[in-house]
Scaffold this active site. Sequence first.
Site, short mmCIF file in Angstrom:
data_model
loop_
_atom_site.label_atom_id
_atom_site.label_comp_id
_atom_site.label_asym_id
_atom_site.label_seq_id
_atom_site.Cartn_x
_atom_site.Cartn_y
_atom_site.Cartn_z
N LYS A 1 -3.64 -45.27 -28.67
CA LYS A 1 -4.69 -44.86 -29.62
C LYS A 1 -5.40 -43.64 -29.07
O LYS A 1 -5.70 -43.57 -27.87
CB LYS A 1 -5.68 -46.03 -29.80
CG LYS A 1 -6.77 -45.78 -30.83
CD LYS A 1 -7.66 -47.00 -30.99
CE LYS A 1 -8.75 -46.82 -32.02
NZ LYS A 1 -9.63 -47.99 -32.11
N SER B 1 -10.09 -49.64 -36.74
CA SER B 1 -9.78 -48.24 -36.55
C SER B 1 -8.45 -47.99 -35.84
O SER B 1 -7.98 -46.85 -35.84
CB SER B 1 -10.91 -47.56 -35.78
OG SER B 1 -11.04 -48.13 -34.49
N SER C 1 -11.27 -53.70 -34.43
CA SER C 1 -10.32 -52.60 -34.59
C SER C 1 -8.90 -52.84 -34.11
O SER C 1 -8.00 -52.12 -34.52
CB SER C 1 -10.86 -51.34 -33.93
OG SER C 1 -11.72 -50.70 -34.82
N1 GLN Z 1 -14.84 -51.53 -38.39
C1 GLN Z 1 -15.91 -51.66 -37.44
C2 GLN Z 1 -16.74 -50.39 -37.48
O1 GLN Z 1 -16.48 -49.57 -38.27
C3 GLN Z 1 -15.38 -51.90 -36.05
C4 GLN Z 1 -14.57 -50.75 -35.58
C5 GLN Z 1 -14.02 -50.98 -34.20
O2 GLN Z 1 -13.76 -52.12 -33.80
N2 GLN Z 1 -13.90 -49.90 -33.47
O3 GLN Z 1 -17.63 -50.23 -36.71
#
Ligand code: GLN
Length: 490
Positions: free
Chosen positions: A82, A157, A181
């Site tokens: 990532k 994400s 994420s």
């Molecule tokens: N979807 C959540 C956010 O937008 C968590 C994202 C993540 O785990 N990086 O903050």
Amino acid sequence: MHEQELNQLTIHEAHELLKSRQVSAVELTQSVLKRTSEGEDRVRACITVTDDIALAEAARVDNHIRTSGEITPLTGIPVMIKDVICTRGIRTTCGSKMLEHFVPPYDATVIEKIRAENAIIVGKANMDEFAMGSSNEHSAFFPTRNPWDLSRVPGGSSGGSAVAVAAGEAIYALGSDTGGSNRQPAGFCNVVGLKPTYGRVSRFGLIAFASSLDQIGPMTRDVTDCALVMNAIAGHDPQDSTSVPHPVPDYTRKLIPDVKGLRLGVPREYLVEGTESEVRLALEASVKKLSELGAEIDWEASLPYTRYALTAFYILAPSEASANLARYDGVKYGFSVPDARNVIEATERTREEGFGPEVKRRIMLGTYALSSGYHDAHYLRAQKVRTLIIREFDRAFERYDALITPTSPTVPFKLGDKLEDPVQMYLSDVCTLPINIAGVPAISVPGGFAGSLPIGVQIVGRPFDEETVLRVAYAYEQATDWHTRRPEIR
Ligand code: GLN
């Protein structure tokens, strides 16, 4: 074996073939790179493909295996990273224009660790900008598409990482998980995604979003692979003061297809309003399966403070983000407007042009929650809620060895569906983010399908008890065949 199939192997399958010299690291790497060049225009999982570096590395590793005979589980296996994890000499954008041309001078600790095992990095995966999002549509560059249905999102994400694994563009991936994420995209793409206990894996070299919640974790094709990657990346790191010095077990040790005597709770608060019926049915069927395998099930488990987790998360995470992202001032890192007249204009315009709308929204939310006069009403209150949630999990784990919930209340949604409505997007993580608030480990495993769309099941465990989480996941996986399905990209 036909070259076309090599990219679909698991880590442990590929390892056996490498060890017996039936395939080489170069052949494995070529196979995933070929897949990438064929499929990328449709799924767009990668921001950077490191094909030249990967092939050179693979040749070196083949030579190393030949001359030294040394081969560990990750040796010679292609991995996607990532783009939030720093890789020395390889551009690391964090999905943001702010870091579009940033080439880190050092490796994250997890990268050092997998490099020490002679892993082959094949690319950097697309993601929501600064890991803020649940669909990959907040990437500053382009959205990634779900290989099970190209009109749908892959989750986020770590969407690019999940798609790379699902679509055969790597054998496994590393992602990061702040509120879901790794798990939510794993669920959306029919792969395995783990968020380890906070402090289990070093965050050194992980570009910070919300430092009290961020954890790096594996994204893999099965639970055995997940355990193997954990063996490589877990452990104390003097460079990360929040990593803990607990000994690292061999995570494959408890992978037995048996859950007899384990007490599993199904907390009803995780079947939130708006949970799709297919998701509910898949969860019920999964729990039934675990019961058949000998687990004791409590269908009436309850963690009432869960109700406040989403609100607390969207105070805490943006607050930490607003502090962490203050460093992008056009001086120290990345993008900088070239023609500002003074320092104030330079900072303002750099941040105005360098950050996308979701990141700006988070910075504003967080700055507001921390500002004097509002700090106690918002930030401090959210911290108190956090303590209540942690205690509630502690109490639940006096009664249960693990909890079972849906990974996400919905199946993968259409691109564009939630883009204009941040709250709908935030609700996508309603089942995963309480886990980050509590700091405990959780995995998402393939748990069924609604038509052609994957559904994930989440297993949550006690702090530092990834072994039980993996054991339940493994027993479930061995009794089902969801994880063996691969998308046909059309
Ligand atoms: N979807 C959540 C956010 O937008 C968590 C994202 C993540 O785990 N990086 O903050």
